[in-house]
Design an enzyme around this catalytic site. Structure first.
Site, PDB file in Angstrom:
ATOM      1  N   ASN A   1      -5.504  11.937   0.484  1.00 29.21           N
ATOM      2  CA  ASN A   1      -4.592  11.478   1.204  1.00 29.21           C
ATOM      3  C   ASN A   1      -5.377  10.366   2.097  1.00 29.21           C
ATOM      4  O   ASN A   1      -6.706  10.541   3.135  1.00 29.21           O
ATOM      5  CB  ASN A   1      -3.970  12.509   1.586  1.00 29.21           C
ATOM      6  CG  ASN A   1      -2.578  11.369   2.714  1.00 29.21           C
ATOM      7  OD1 ASN A   1      -1.622  10.389   1.972  1.00 29.21           O
ATOM      8  ND2 ASN A   1      -2.419  11.149   4.175  1.00 29.21           N
ATOM      9  N   LYS A   2      -4.688   9.717   3.363  1.00 30.20           N
ATOM     10  CA  LYS A   2      -5.366   8.373   3.546  1.00 30.20           C
ATOM     11  C   LYS A   2      -6.560   9.297   4.832  1.00 30.20           C
ATOM     12  O   LYS A   2      -6.613  10.784   5.365  1.00 30.20           O
ATOM     13  CB  LYS A   2      -4.286   8.240   5.252  1.00 30.20           C
ATOM     14  CG  LYS A   2      -5.079   7.353   6.188  1.00 30.20           C
ATOM     15  CD  LYS A   2      -5.599   6.040   5.232  1.00 30.20           C
ATOM     16  CE  LYS A   2      -5.380   5.295   3.920  1.00 30.20           C
ATOM     17  NZ  LYS A   2      -5.735   4.829   3.426  1.00 30.20           N
TER      18      LYS A   2
ATOM     19  N   GLN B   1      -1.985   2.147   9.953  1.00 33.70           N
ATOM     20  CA  GLN B   1      -0.853   2.523   8.817  1.00 33.70           C
ATOM     21  C   GLN B   1       0.385   2.872  10.230  1.00 33.70           C
ATOM     22  O   GLN B   1       0.986   3.277   9.760  1.00 33.70           O
ATOM     23  CB  GLN B   1      -0.734   2.726   7.999  1.00 33.70           C
ATOM     24  CG  GLN B   1      -1.738   2.138   6.516  1.00 33.70           C
ATOM     25  CD  GLN B   1      -3.081   2.575   6.523  1.00 33.70           C
ATOM     26  OE1 GLN B   1      -3.570   2.334   7.761  1.00 33.70           O
ATOM     27  NE2 GLN B   1      -3.163   2.334   5.416  1.00 33.70           N
TER      28      GLN B   1
ATOM     29  N   ASP C   1      -2.150  10.502  -2.541  1.00 33.07           N
ATOM     30  CA  ASP C   1      -2.338   9.429  -3.182  1.00 33.07           C
ATOM     31  C   ASP C   1      -2.885   9.997  -4.685  1.00 33.07           C
ATOM     32  O   ASP C   1      -3.090   9.757  -5.416  1.00 33.07           O
ATOM     33  CB  ASP C   1      -3.023   8.510  -3.277  1.00 33.07           C
ATOM     34  CG  ASP C   1      -3.192   7.811  -1.587  1.00 33.07           C
ATOM     35  OD1 ASP C   1      -2.747   7.911  -0.553  1.00 33.07           O
ATOM     36  OD2 ASP C   1      -3.048   6.015  -2.080  1.00 33.07           O
TER      37      ASP C   1
ATOM     38  N   ARG D   1      -7.292  -0.757  -7.018  1.00 30.04           N
ATOM     39  CA  ARG D   1      -7.065   0.373  -6.154  1.00 30.04           C
ATOM     40  C   ARG D   1      -8.161   2.235  -6.700  1.00 30.04           C
ATOM     41  O   ARG D   1      -7.112   2.171  -7.475  1.00 30.04           O
ATOM     42  CB  ARG D   1      -6.480   0.080  -4.869  1.00 30.04           C
ATOM     43  CG  ARG D   1      -5.863  -0.807  -3.522  1.00 30.04           C
ATOM     44  CD  ARG D   1      -5.561  -0.305  -2.740  1.00 30.04           C
ATOM     45  NE  ARG D   1      -6.285   0.159  -1.528  1.00 30.04           N
ATOM     46  CZ  ARG D   1      -5.633   0.742  -0.595  1.00 30.04           C
ATOM     47  NH1 ARG D   1      -4.505   0.507  -0.476  1.00 30.04           N
ATOM     48  NH2 ARG D   1      -6.082   2.173   0.131  1.00 30.04           N
TER      49      ARG D   1
ATOM     50  N   ARG E   1       1.039  -1.403   0.227  1.00 32.53           N
ATOM     51  CA  ARG E   1       0.156  -0.121   0.219  1.00 32.53           C
ATOM     52  C   ARG E   1       1.077   1.388   0.041  1.00 32.53           C
ATOM     53  O   ARG E   1       2.057   1.133   0.268  1.00 32.53           O
ATOM     54  CB  ARG E   1      -1.213   0.095   1.313  1.00 32.53           C
ATOM     55  CG  ARG E   1      -1.072  -0.690   2.364  1.00 32.53           C
ATOM     56  CD  ARG E   1       0.416   0.236   3.571  1.00 32.53           C
ATOM     57  NE  ARG E   1      -0.115   1.438   2.929  1.00 32.53           N
ATOM     58  CZ  ARG E   1       1.003   2.127   3.708  1.00 32.53           C
ATOM     59  NH1 ARG E   1       2.685   1.925   3.807  1.00 32.53           N
ATOM     60  NH2 ARG E   1       1.278   3.748   3.799  1.00 32.53           N
ATOM     61  N   GLY E   2       0.118   2.093  -0.031  1.00 30.49           N
ATOM     62  CA  GLY E   2       0.848   3.634  -0.176  1.00 30.49           C
ATOM     63  C   GLY E   2       1.405   3.888  -1.853  1.00 30.49           C
ATOM     64  O   GLY E   2       1.488   2.967  -2.125  1.00 30.49           O
ATOM     65  N   ALA E   3       0.911   5.260  -2.397  1.00 32.30           N
ATOM     66  CA  ALA E   3       0.757   5.521  -3.591  1.00 32.30           C
ATOM     67  C   ALA E   3       2.080   5.184  -4.189  1.00 32.30           C
ATOM     68  O   ALA E   3       1.859   3.902  -5.548  1.00 32.30           O
ATOM     69  CB  ALA E   3       0.212   6.979  -4.112  1.00 32.30           C
TER      70      ALA E   3
HETATM   71  O1  MRU Z   1      -4.402   2.666   2.485  1.00 29.87           O
HETATM   72  P1  MRU Z   1      -3.438   3.765   2.197  1.00 29.87           P
HETATM   73  O2  MRU Z   1      -2.331   2.627   2.975  1.00 29.87           O
HETATM   74  O3  MRU Z   1      -2.626   3.061   0.273  1.00 29.87           O
HETATM   75  O4  MRU Z   1      -3.054   4.588   2.211  1.00 29.87           O
HETATM   76  C1  MRU Z   1      -1.676   5.262   2.202  1.00 29.87           C
HETATM   77  C2  MRU Z   1      -1.254   6.726   2.007  1.00 29.87           C
HETATM   78  O5  MRU Z   1      -2.710   7.404   2.546  1.00 29.87           O
HETATM   79  C3  MRU Z   1      -0.504   7.080   2.077  1.00 29.87           C
HETATM   80  O6  MRU Z   1      -0.495   8.331   3.106  1.00 29.87           O
HETATM   81  C4  MRU Z   1      -0.021   7.452   1.009  1.00 29.87           C
HETATM   82  O7  MRU Z   1      -0.458   6.539  -0.386  1.00 29.87           O
HETATM   83  C5  MRU Z   1       1.134   8.714  -0.287  1.00 29.87           C
HETATM   84  S1  MRU Z   1       2.003   7.403   0.339  1.00 29.87           S
HETATM   85  C6  MRU Z   1       3.886   8.174  -0.152  1.00 29.87           C
END
Ligand code: MRU
Length: 373
Positions: free
Chosen positions: A250-251, A199, A240, A92, A49-51
């Protein structure tokens, strides 16, 4: 195995390999995938996970699709790659790095349509590897750009996980923290636990402790109190997807932090590579927001915390309007308002850099004049 030197995503033994983030911090395991559907599932179920990490995984997924395709003609191989792109992109919806990466691989395949299938397979694997290597290099650049706006002694408030686990290595917003550490700045990080999937508690705390960065884990609800009582100097997070006007998805929970930071006069920085900027969307209202399973809210790590059958709603991201954001740190420098102009310029410089790197790689693979795609 020294866990700190394992990349989040890598290609080995003709497979896509991932640190399984579902089981951290209790277990450190590598999961291997040898089908496109398997890679899509790994993204959907959040092994990765994470963009930026999702983008790199999808790129290797495209290289894998080419490798396992039985196609003997370029046309048949391209058809298989288009199908693989559809499967991966559907995993996703919010992180634009996913479709950005699959588009980059597909465009290369289309540009090399007259090459024989095996050359194409090799070119796609080289491109995925280059994308992953670039991610690390980009993150380091971004980290040191961002470090410029962090005081030499500072308390940072950070949301979700944006570190090496959210990228191929080093991280975006946490990359700024690591850059500050390398520069000898005295940094302390307040780590939001980041419900529902934790996370922050599971991944960011693990990473920062491994890297020996001073930190405290806090309940998400503590952030406002810390800001009002002067214990936060800078709020920092990743993205994201960033729309053309600088609105940031973002999250879930990021918006609330940015509004409270503004109320308390605290600067807010988003740290994201230009591959996360989606200039095709005018503003954040156009960004698709993923809704995940309600059990992520009713349960914590598989244990029920709500009455059985309690209805729950689980949007995984929110949009922070650009007026709450002090600056967006990219690998091409820090973008300030008006974001419409500063982001457009940064994205253009990023594109030119990718094109130049690709031209050099292809020149090596195919001979000089064919490198001009
Ligand atoms: O649902 P996730 O864990 O994939 O969400 C990740 C985030 O929201 C991060 O903040 C975002 O991807 C930036 S990571 C470098």
């Amino acid at each position: 195995m020294d866990q700190r030197h394992v990349r989040t995503v890598f290609w080995e033994d003709h497979q896509v390999k991932l640190i399984d983030q579902r089981v951290l911090p209790h277990r450190f395991e590598i999961a291997a995938f040898d089908t496109v559907e398997g890679v899509a599932r790994a993204i959907r179920e959040m092994y990765v996970r994470g963009a930026p990490a999702i983008g790199a995984t999808a790129a290797f997924g495209m290289a894998l699709a080419a490798r396992i395709s039985p196609a003997t003609t370029p046309e048949a191989l391209l058809a298989d790659l288009r199908r693989a792109k559809e499967v991966l992109d559907a995993a996703r919806p919010t992180a634009v790095n996913l479709s950005w990466a699959t588009a980059r691989l597909l465009e290369l395949a289309q540009a090399l349509a007259d090459a024989d299938p095996d050359t194409l397979r090799q070119a796609l694997l080289d491109e995925a590897q280059a994308l992953a290597d670039e991610d690390v290099e980009i993150n380091r650049r971004m980290g040191f750009h961002g470090a410029r706006v962090i005081p030499s002694k500072a308390n940072l408030l950070h949301h979700c996980n944006t570190g090496r686990l959210a990228t191929v290595d080093f991280g975006t917003a946490l990359g700024v923290v690591y850059a500050c550490q390398e520069l000898g700045k005295e940094i302390h990080v307040w780590v939001d636990e980041t419900r529902p999937r934790l996370q922050g508690a599971r991944l960011t705390a693990w990473e920062l402790m491994q890297a020996e960065v001073p930190m405290h884990l806090i309940a998400d609800n503590a952030a406002g109190h810390l800001m009002r009582t002067g214990q936060v100097d800078v709020v920092i997070f990743g993205a994201d997807r960033v729309a053309a006007n600088g609105d940031v998805a973002n999250k879930i929970g990021t918006y609330k932090l940015a509004v409270v930071a503004r109320e308390n006069g605290i600067p807010v920085y988003c740290v994201a590579p230009t591959s996360t900027v989606d200039l095709s969307l005018p503003d954040g209202d156009h960004i698709p927001i993923e809704e995940r399973d309600a059990t992520e809210v009713t349960h914590v790590q598989g244990t029920a915390v709500a009455p059985e059958g309690a209805p729950a709603y689980n949007p995984a991201f929110d949009v922070t309007p650009h007026r709450y954001i002090t600056g967006i740190v990219t690998e091409e420098g820090i973008c300030y308002p008006p974001f419409t102009e500063s982001l457009r310029d940064a994205v253009e410089r990023g594109r030119q850099r990718v094109a130049e790197n690709r031209r050099r790689r292809l020149a090596r693979l195919l001979g000089t004049e064919k490198g001009q795609t």
